[in-house]
Design a protein around this motif. Structure first.
Motif, PDB file in Angstrom:
ATOM      1  N   TYR A   1     -14.628  -3.034   1.575  1.00 42.35           N
ATOM      2  CA  TYR A   1     -14.193  -1.991   2.148  1.00 42.35           C
ATOM      3  C   TYR A   1     -15.420  -1.407   2.843  1.00 42.35           C
ATOM      4  CZ  TYR A   1      -9.389  -0.416   1.242  1.00 42.35           C
ATOM      5  OH  TYR A   1      -7.910  -0.321   1.284  1.00 42.35           O
TER       6      TYR A   1
ATOM      7  N   VAL B   1      -4.917  -5.260   3.146  1.00 48.56           N
ATOM      8  CA  VAL B   1      -4.224  -4.063   3.522  1.00 48.56           C
ATOM      9  C   VAL B   1      -4.665  -3.808   5.215  1.00 48.56           C
ATOM     10  CG1 VAL B   1      -4.399  -2.644   1.393  1.00 48.56           C
ATOM     11  CG2 VAL B   1      -6.237  -2.657   3.058  1.00 48.56           C
ATOM     12  N   SER B   2      -4.986  -5.106   5.763  1.00 47.60           N
ATOM     13  CA  SER B   2      -5.384  -4.842   7.243  1.00 47.60           C
ATOM     14  C   SER B   2      -4.796  -6.020   7.937  1.00 47.60           C
ATOM     15  CB  SER B   2      -6.761  -4.761   7.295  1.00 47.60           C
ATOM     16  OG  SER B   2      -7.552  -5.699   6.797  1.00 47.60           O
TER      17      SER B   2
ATOM     18  N   LEU C   1      -9.468  -7.244  -0.914  1.00 43.68           N
ATOM     19  CA  LEU C   1      -8.490  -5.974  -0.720  1.00 43.68           C
ATOM     20  C   LEU C   1      -8.437  -5.536   0.488  1.00 43.68           C
ATOM     21  CD1 LEU C   1      -6.733  -4.025  -2.337  1.00 43.68           C
ATOM     22  CD2 LEU C   1      -8.805  -2.413  -2.545  1.00 43.68           C
ATOM     23  N   ALA C   2      -9.568  -5.450   1.076  1.00 45.05           N
ATOM     24  CA  ALA C   2      -9.622  -4.983   2.595  1.00 45.05           C
ATOM     25  C   ALA C   2      -8.879  -5.728   3.428  1.00 45.05           C
ATOM     26  CB  ALA C   2     -11.129  -5.012   3.026  1.00 45.05           C
TER      27      ALA C   2
ATOM     28  N   GLU D   1      -4.465  -2.004 -16.713  1.00 46.48           N
ATOM     29  CA  GLU D   1      -3.274  -0.974 -17.012  1.00 46.48           C
ATOM     30  C   GLU D   1      -2.398  -1.430 -17.930  1.00 46.48           C
ATOM     31  OE1 GLU D   1      -1.988   0.591 -13.261  1.00 46.48           O
ATOM     32  OE2 GLU D   1      -0.479   1.806 -14.224  1.00 46.48           O
TER      33      GLU D   1
ATOM     34  N   MET E   1       2.751   1.897  -3.998  1.00 43.79           N
ATOM     35  CA  MET E   1       1.791   1.786  -5.222  1.00 43.79           C
ATOM     36  C   MET E   1       2.392   2.290  -6.322  1.00 43.79           C
ATOM     37  SD  MET E   1      -2.045   2.630  -4.010  1.00 43.79           S
ATOM     38  CE  MET E   1      -2.164   3.680  -2.503  1.00 43.79           C
TER      39      MET E   1
ATOM     40  N   ILE F   1       0.822  -1.314  -0.099  1.00 44.05           N
ATOM     41  CA  ILE F   1      -0.062  -0.021  -0.032  1.00 44.05           C
ATOM     42  C   ILE F   1       0.856   1.274  -0.046  1.00 44.05           C
ATOM     43  CG2 ILE F   1      -0.282  -0.039   2.618  1.00 44.05           C
ATOM     44  CD1 ILE F   1      -3.182   1.071   2.199  1.00 44.05           C
ATOM     45  N   ASP F   2       2.045   1.115   0.418  1.00 47.62           N
ATOM     46  CA  ASP F   2       2.993   2.497   0.613  1.00 47.62           C
ATOM     47  C   ASP F   2       3.893   2.436  -0.586  1.00 47.62           C
ATOM     48  OD1 ASP F   2       4.249   0.123   1.497  1.00 47.62           O
ATOM     49  OD2 ASP F   2       4.801   1.212   3.249  1.00 47.62           O
TER      50      ASP F   2
ATOM     51  N   ASP G   1      -6.914  -4.407 -11.699  1.00 53.49           N
ATOM     52  CA  ASP G   1      -6.421  -3.237 -12.124  1.00 53.49           C
ATOM     53  C   ASP G   1      -5.073  -3.274 -13.068  1.00 53.49           C
ATOM     54  OD1 ASP G   1      -8.507  -1.902 -10.785  1.00 53.49           O
ATOM     55  OD2 ASP G   1      -7.649  -0.915  -9.098  1.00 53.49           O
TER      56      ASP G   1
ATOM     57  N   SER H   1      -8.584   0.506  -7.031  1.00 56.24           N
ATOM     58  CA  SER H   1      -7.778  -0.115  -5.891  1.00 56.24           C
ATOM     59  C   SER H   1      -6.760   1.120  -5.179  1.00 56.24           C
ATOM     60  CB  SER H   1      -7.166  -1.574  -6.196  1.00 56.24           C
ATOM     61  OG  SER H   1      -5.840  -1.294  -7.290  1.00 56.24           O
ATOM     62  N   ARG H   2      -6.353   1.730  -6.275  1.00 56.72           N
ATOM     63  CA  ARG H   2      -5.430   2.768  -5.644  1.00 56.72           C
ATOM     64  C   ARG H   2      -6.110   3.677  -4.713  1.00 56.72           C
ATOM     65  NH1 ARG H   2      -0.255   3.856  -9.627  1.00 56.72           N
ATOM     66  NH2 ARG H   2      -0.272   1.641 -10.698  1.00 56.72           N
TER      67      ARG H   2
ATOM     68  N   ILE I   1      -8.982  -7.440  -6.638  1.00 61.63           N
ATOM     69  CA  ILE I   1      -9.147  -5.929  -7.178  1.00 61.63           C
ATOM     70  C   ILE I   1      -7.915  -5.513  -7.703  1.00 61.63           C
ATOM     71  CG2 ILE I   1      -9.762  -3.617  -6.313  1.00 61.63           C
ATOM     72  CD1 ILE I   1     -12.069  -5.647  -6.221  1.00 61.63           C
ATOM     73  N   VAL I   2      -6.683  -5.696  -7.075  1.00 61.91           N
ATOM     74  CA  VAL I   2      -5.633  -5.093  -7.700  1.00 61.91           C
ATOM     75  C   VAL I   2      -5.137  -6.196  -8.849  1.00 61.91           C
ATOM     76  CG1 VAL I   2      -2.943  -5.062  -7.086  1.00 61.91           C
ATOM     77  CG2 VAL I   2      -4.476  -4.422  -5.420  1.00 61.91           C
TER      78      VAL I   2
ATOM     79  N   SER J   1     -14.662  -5.172  -2.685  1.00 69.15           N
ATOM     80  CA  SER J   1     -13.273  -5.039  -2.226  1.00 69.15           C
ATOM     81  C   SER J   1     -13.284  -5.381  -0.563  1.00 69.15           C
ATOM     82  CB  SER J   1     -12.944  -3.485  -2.124  1.00 69.15           C
ATOM     83  OG  SER J   1     -13.484  -2.636  -1.837  1.00 69.15           O
TER      84      SER J   1
ATOM     85  N   GLU K   1      -2.037  -7.700   6.121  1.00 67.20           N
ATOM     86  CA  GLU K   1      -0.847  -6.976   5.327  1.00 67.20           C
ATOM     87  C   GLU K   1       0.375  -7.724   5.785  1.00 67.20           C
ATOM     88  OE1 GLU K   1      -0.732  -3.040   6.773  1.00 67.20           O
ATOM     89  OE2 GLU K   1       0.475  -2.449   4.942  1.00 67.20           O
TER      90      GLU K   1
ATOM     91  N   GLU L   1       3.654  -0.258  -8.795  1.00 66.89           N
ATOM     92  CA  GLU L   1       2.692  -1.137  -9.647  1.00 66.89           C
ATOM     93  C   GLU L   1       2.916  -0.777 -11.098  1.00 66.89           C
ATOM     94  OE1 GLU L   1      -1.083  -0.975  -7.896  1.00 66.89           O
ATOM     95  OE2 GLU L   1      -0.331  -1.591  -5.901  1.00 66.89           O
ATOM     96  N   ASN L   2       3.494   0.313 -11.496  1.00 63.14           N
ATOM     97  CA  ASN L   2       3.813   0.726 -12.953  1.00 63.14           C
ATOM     98  C   ASN L   2       4.749  -0.079 -13.605  1.00 63.14           C
ATOM     99  OD1 ASN L   2       2.158   2.959 -12.573  1.00 63.14           O
ATOM    100  ND2 ASN L   2       3.920   4.451 -12.016  1.00 63.14           N
TER     101      ASN L   2
END
Lengths: 321, 113
Positions: free
Chosen positions: B97, A248-249, A244-245, A268, A220, A217-218, A264, B59-60, A260-261, B95, A252, A223-224
């Motif tokens: 969330y 990152v909780s 996803l939740a 991309e 991101m 998460i820190d 994405d 997601s970001r 989800i990621v 997600s 993590e 990801e490119n």
């Protein structure tokens, strides 16, 4: 190129209990609603056409093992999870029936137990005349495989294996011509590191194997690099173990990613297909099916231009690219 | 040119309501995270993120909510989400969330949550 899934479960092999099968049979009978079937083929057609996947089939429970098959030349195998036992036997059948060379190129994502535990049951390793080349980003891959065959863990020591076994350490930032494919490697975030692989065949078809990869998460912006590595792939096999939740909780730093990621990143990257992979061992078939349906919906909601096909990997799935 | 979001900030009794408009994707997520994080540190007891003008969030953007939540925790600010459209409601559910943040239909409900 064909991508064949021999093990799709994360962390720990799982198997259905008697009650799980009884539930599936009962659900199928209820769905059949008194219909009769002339023969087994008709019953199987009903399973295929009328039952949802979680009722009529199962995602399976072997740990990570994926084959990237060109139909000729040496075998290309990602990871040595418990799924590699069946792969070993099936590839030997192909050697006998199709004249394939007895040569296996293994690509290890990392050295954690669930990704190497199948090797002591990989029959080609016991065969004189077999050639096995184990590629990894980790220089300590040989140590990991030898250690799990020490007497305290397994009765057959590594040195008793009759195959010609070689270890090669791969570097990021370059391409390798191996067998019928061109391979490149990316460093991923996971305990003791993990590596993702990009396989390109002579027709330009591309398959990505990216498992046990946490997208922090820190960090991101990193990801490119992954979107570039996945760029225009025909199939991306991606770690989608958690929501996803959760990722990152409470989970993590456990080294895994989310559906989800994965969507994405594939959007991309303008990838064509995503295969959800490394399923959470506590998930039932119904849980995995729900996650698949939700991921398809998320892809629809966030799609910008071209559609991304979202598959859910299961033991036995074969995808033709 | 990179897309940007439109922002509105409304100080209320007991908290701050921050509204962004547009799509929160890879081109706007950094801005979304920075602005939201700054408000999380100064909002008071409650920061309401008004999602009424958000088309959708990748997601970001979702993870930017988590980063803001972490900055808010240090300042004693709790975050609630308000007025998601149908797309956002589905994204929050898929997600999970919606299990991490309170999600309300109105600003008032979010302030009181």
């Amino acid at each position: 190129m064909q991508v064949r899934f021999w093990g799709t479960r994360g962390s720990l092999p799982v198997a259905p209990k008697a009650g799980t099968i009884a539930d599936k049979v009962a659900d199928a009978l209820v769905a059949a609603n008194g219909r009769s079937f002339a023969d087994k083929a008709a019953a199987l057609a009903f399973v295929e056409d009328d039952l949802d996947f979680a009722t009529g089939r199962s995602y399976g429970g072997a740990t990570s093992c994926v084959e990237v098959d060109m139909g000729e030349g040496p075998f290309i195998v990602c990871d040595l999870g418990s799924g590699v036992r069946e792969l070993g036997l099936d590839t030997l059948r192909r050697c006998a029936q199709e004249g394939r060379p007895k040569e296996w190129h293994i690509f290890l994502s990392h050295l954690h137990w669930d990704h190497i535990m199948g090797f002591p049951f990989f029959v080609p390793a016991f065969m004189d005349g077999a050639k096995i080349i184990i590629h990894a980003g980790h220089p300590d891959a040989e140590q990991a495989l030898r250690r799990q065959q020490e007497e305290i863990s397994f009765p057959v020591p590594f040195d008793w294996l009759k195959a010609d076994i070689e270890f090669r350490t791969l570097e990021t930032g370059r391409e390798y011509e191996i067998g019928e494919v061109t391979v490149s490697v990316i460093l991923q975030h996971h305990s003791h590191d993990s590596y993702g692989y990009r396989f390109r065949d002579r027709d330009g078809k591309v398959a990505i194997y990216s498992t046990d990869s946490e997208h922090k998460i820190d960090q991101m912006h990193d990801e490119n690099d992954f979107a570039q590595f996945f760029g225009h792939a025909d199939l991306v096999v991606c770690d989608t173990m958690y929501s996803l939740a959760d990722s990152v909780s409470m989970k993590e730093d456990w080294g895994h990613s989310s559906n989800i990621v994965a969507v994405d990143l594939c959007h991309e990257a303008k990838a064509r297909r995503l295969a959800l992979f490394h399923h959470e061992p506590t998930y039932s078939d119904a849980d995995i099916q729900r996650m698949h349906e939700e991921t398809i919906r998320y892809e629809e909601l966030t799609r910008d231009t071209d559609a991304l096909e979202v598959l859910c990997a299961y033991d036995g799935l074969c995808v033709e690219l | 040119m990179a897309s940007t979001l439109e922002w509105q900030v409304d100080k209320r009794d007991g908290g701050t309501v921050v509204a962004a408009s547009g799509r929160v994707d890879e081109s706007t997520a950094t801005e979304f995270a920075e602005v939201l994080g700054e408000h999380a540190e100064t909002a008071g007891a409650r920061l309401v993120v008004d999602l009424g003008g958000i088309e959708y969030m990748s997601s970001r953007g979702l993870r930017a909510l988590t980063l803001a939540h972490r900055r808010g925790e240090e300042a004693g600010t709790k975050i609630a989400l308000a007025r998601p459209n149908e797309t956002m409601r589905e994204i929050l559910s898929i997600s999970r969330y919606d299990m991490v943040f309170p999600v309300a239909d109105t600003i008032e409900e979010a302030l009181a949550s």
